[in-house]
Scaffold this motif. Sequence first.
Motif, PDB file in Angstrom:
ATOM      1  N   HIS A 140       0.816  -1.225   0.000  1.00  0.00           N
ATOM      2  CA  HIS A 140       0.000   0.000   0.000  1.00  0.00           C
ATOM      3  C   HIS A 140       0.848   1.272   0.000  1.00  0.00           C
ATOM      4  N   LYS A 141       2.159   1.119   0.004  1.00  0.00           N
ATOM      5  CA  LYS A 141       3.079   2.261  -0.027  1.00  0.00           C
ATOM      6  C   LYS A 141       2.852   3.203   1.154  1.00  0.00           C
ATOM      7  N   VAL A 142       2.731   2.583   2.328  1.00  0.00           N
ATOM      8  CA  VAL A 142       2.585   3.325   3.576  1.00  0.00           C
ATOM      9  C   VAL A 142       3.800   3.040   4.447  1.00  0.00           C
ATOM     10  N   THR A 143       4.428   4.094   4.960  1.00  0.00           N
ATOM     11  CA  THR A 143       5.611   3.966   5.800  1.00  0.00           C
ATOM     12  C   THR A 143       5.221   3.957   7.267  1.00  0.00           C
ATOM     13  N   LEU A 144       5.627   2.913   7.982  1.00  0.00           N
ATOM     14  CA  LEU A 144       5.468   2.894   9.431  1.00  0.00           C
ATOM     15  C   LEU A 144       6.639   3.648  10.035  1.00  0.00           C
ATOM     16  N   SER A 145       6.334   4.681  10.787  1.00  0.00           N
ATOM     17  CA  SER A 145       7.350   5.588  11.318  1.00  0.00           C
ATOM     18  C   SER A 145       7.379   5.490  12.837  1.00  0.00           C
ATOM     19  N   MET A 146       8.460   4.932  13.368  1.00  0.00           N
ATOM     20  CA  MET A 146       8.595   4.806  14.814  1.00  0.00           C
ATOM     21  C   MET A 146       9.189   6.079  15.388  1.00  0.00           C
TER      22      MET A 146
ATOM     23  N   ASP B  71      23.714  16.912  19.579  1.00  0.00           N
ATOM     24  CA  ASP B  71      24.396  16.619  18.308  1.00  0.00           C
ATOM     25  C   ASP B  71      23.391  16.483  17.167  1.00  0.00           C
ATOM     26  N   VAL B  72      22.400  17.346  17.159  1.00  0.00           N
ATOM     27  CA  VAL B  72      21.250  17.191  16.279  1.00  0.00           C
ATOM     28  C   VAL B  72      21.632  17.270  14.797  1.00  0.00           C
ATOM     29  N   ILE B  73      22.363  18.289  14.422  1.00  0.00           N
ATOM     30  CA  ILE B  73      22.655  18.490  12.997  1.00  0.00           C
ATOM     31  C   ILE B  73      23.524  17.367  12.440  1.00  0.00           C
ATOM     32  N   ARG B  74      24.563  16.974  13.164  1.00  0.00           N
ATOM     33  CA  ARG B  74      25.402  15.889  12.663  1.00  0.00           C
ATOM     34  C   ARG B  74      24.601  14.600  12.550  1.00  0.00           C
ATOM     35  N   THR B  75      23.741  14.336  13.526  1.00  0.00           N
ATOM     36  CA  THR B  75      22.915  13.133  13.504  1.00  0.00           C
ATOM     37  C   THR B  75      21.996  13.122  12.293  1.00  0.00           C
ATOM     38  N   ILE B  76      21.373  14.252  12.009  1.00  0.00           N
ATOM     39  CA  ILE B  76      20.495  14.355  10.838  1.00  0.00           C
ATOM     40  C   ILE B  76      21.279  14.084   9.560  1.00  0.00           C
ATOM     41  N   LYS B  77      22.448  14.666   9.440  1.00  0.00           N
ATOM     42  CA  LYS B  77      23.249  14.470   8.238  1.00  0.00           C
ATOM     43  C   LYS B  77      23.657  13.009   8.062  1.00  0.00           C
ATOM     44  N   GLU B  78      23.985  12.342   9.170  1.00  0.00           N
ATOM     45  CA  GLU B  78      24.451  10.958   9.083  1.00  0.00           C
ATOM     46  C   GLU B  78      23.320   9.966   8.837  1.00  0.00           C
ATOM     47  N   TYR B  79      22.180  10.187   9.488  1.00  0.00           N
ATOM     48  CA  TYR B  79      21.132   9.172   9.481  1.00  0.00           C
ATOM     49  C   TYR B  79      19.886   9.564   8.689  1.00  0.00           C
ATOM     50  N   HIS B  80      19.949  10.616   7.894  1.00  0.00           N
ATOM     51  CA  HIS B  80      18.747  11.083   7.205  1.00  0.00           C
ATOM     52  C   HIS B  80      18.080  10.030   6.318  1.00  0.00           C
ATOM     53  N   PRO B  81      18.807   9.054   5.739  1.00  0.00           N
ATOM     54  CA  PRO B  81      18.098   8.058   4.922  1.00  0.00           C
ATOM     55  C   PRO B  81      17.089   7.227   5.714  1.00  0.00           C
ATOM     56  N   TYR B  82      17.222   7.208   7.040  1.00  0.00           N
ATOM     57  CA  TYR B  82      16.333   6.405   7.884  1.00  0.00           C
ATOM     58  C   TYR B  82      15.204   7.234   8.489  1.00  0.00           C
ATOM     59  N   ILE B  83      15.108   8.498   8.118  1.00  0.00           N
ATOM     60  CA  ILE B  83      14.144   9.412   8.732  1.00  0.00           C
ATOM     61  C   ILE B  83      13.043   9.764   7.738  1.00  0.00           C
ATOM     62  N   SER B  84      11.792   9.602   8.165  1.00  0.00           N
ATOM     63  CA  SER B  84      10.652   9.907   7.299  1.00  0.00           C
ATOM     64  C   SER B  84       9.982  11.228   7.640  1.00  0.00           C
ATOM     65  N   HIS B  85      10.256  11.762   8.841  1.00  0.00           N
ATOM     66  CA  HIS B  85       9.464  12.883   9.341  1.00  0.00           C
ATOM     67  C   HIS B  85      10.211  13.531  10.500  1.00  0.00           C
ATOM     68  N   TYR B  86       9.952  14.824  10.713  1.00  0.00           N
ATOM     69  CA  TYR B  86      10.574  15.554  11.823  1.00  0.00           C
ATOM     70  C   TYR B  86       9.504  16.268  12.642  1.00  0.00           C
ATOM     71  N   HIS B  87       9.777  16.383  13.956  1.00  0.00           N
ATOM     72  CA  HIS B  87       8.959  17.201  14.852  1.00  0.00           C
ATOM     73  C   HIS B  87       9.833  18.249  15.527  1.00  0.00           C
ATOM     74  N   THR B  88       9.227  19.361  15.859  1.00  0.00           N
ATOM     75  CA  THR B  88       9.928  20.463  16.524  1.00  0.00           C
ATOM     76  C   THR B  88       9.289  20.773  17.867  1.00  0.00           C
ATOM     77  N   ALA B  89      10.066  21.388  18.732  1.00  0.00           N
ATOM     78  CA  ALA B  89       9.588  22.015  19.973  1.00  0.00           C
ATOM     79  C   ALA B  89      10.797  22.634  20.655  1.00  0.00           C
ATOM     80  N   GLY B  90      10.553  23.591  21.518  1.00  0.00           N
ATOM     81  CA  GLY B  90      11.635  24.269  22.214  1.00  0.00           C
ATOM     82  C   GLY B  90      12.159  23.473  23.393  1.00  0.00           C
ATOM     83  N   VAL B  91      13.464  23.550  23.580  1.00  0.00           N
ATOM     84  CA  VAL B  91      14.134  22.903  24.716  1.00  0.00           C
ATOM     85  C   VAL B  91      14.766  23.988  25.583  1.00  0.00           C
TER      86      VAL B  91
END
Length: 294
Positions: free
Chosen positions: A167-173, A220-240
């Motif tokens: 069905h071309k649906v991605t399960l996103s954990m 280490d958010v930016i480096r992590t995104i650059k390294e692992y982006h092929p495994y990421i389908s979606h992003y969420h934001t909020a302030g820390v």
Amino acid sequence: MKNQYTRRNVLKNMAGGAAVLTSAMLLPEPLRAAELKEIKLKGKIKHSVCKWTFNDMPLEELCKAAKGLGLSSIELLGPDDWPTLKKHGLTCAMAWGAEKGLTDGFNEPKYHDELVARYEAMIPKVAAAGLDNLICFSGNRNGMSDEQGMQNCAKGLKRLMPTAEKHKVTLSMELLNSKIDHKDYMCDHTKWGVELAKMIDSDRFKLLYDIYHMQIMEGDVIRTIKEYHPYISHYHTAGVPGRHEIDNTQELYYPAIMRAIADTGFKGYVGQEFIPVSKNPLASLRESIVICDV
């Protein structure tokens, strides 16, 4: 600050009605005077907002506001709400409704048959609605080792991959922090989620990288995104800290993070998931879009 308005509480009360968010504790409100007029978006980031953080606002009202602000999605909604989104020309970038909750997930084999049945029923509905992302959760450790939990998750989720692929649906954990908001949650580090994705070995299983949660757990958010982006389908934001507005009251610099996401060639959505404390939540939402529209 301990946040009592977590998504866990919302999930627990989905059947009982909407959660009520308050603005009793107010942060400073820089740049809140902007008029709520449509933003001329640059097009590198596809913008969404999570409904549960605006649950004191009727969906129809939020749809009109989102459309006016240039958003194309309101997410974390189930089948009953998708027609309302469609009526307003919006999509649901991350669907939900098959999960048992955040704490009872795929790491526990005793839930596999129930979860598989729920997701087998939901995946075709997601596809029929023209959607392609459905959220899922690891569940809590409850004394289980991360290695065993990963094997259990892989075993359960592999049962769903033929249907998801058909069905071309991605399960996103979703990656959540287990330090503050979701004590004992297993999928609390990007590397763990990536190793699980490698075990499942399907393009229809990926990670929902929640920037707020992962800043708390590993930084280490930016480096992590650059390294692992092929495994990421979606992003969420909020302030820390605090999970509130992503303005200058918090520690993350979202323009740089968004540029890093755009530079990976990401074509999915970024969902705003901050809990507004401003007297004008829609002005906060508008500001967050401007900040993220790099």
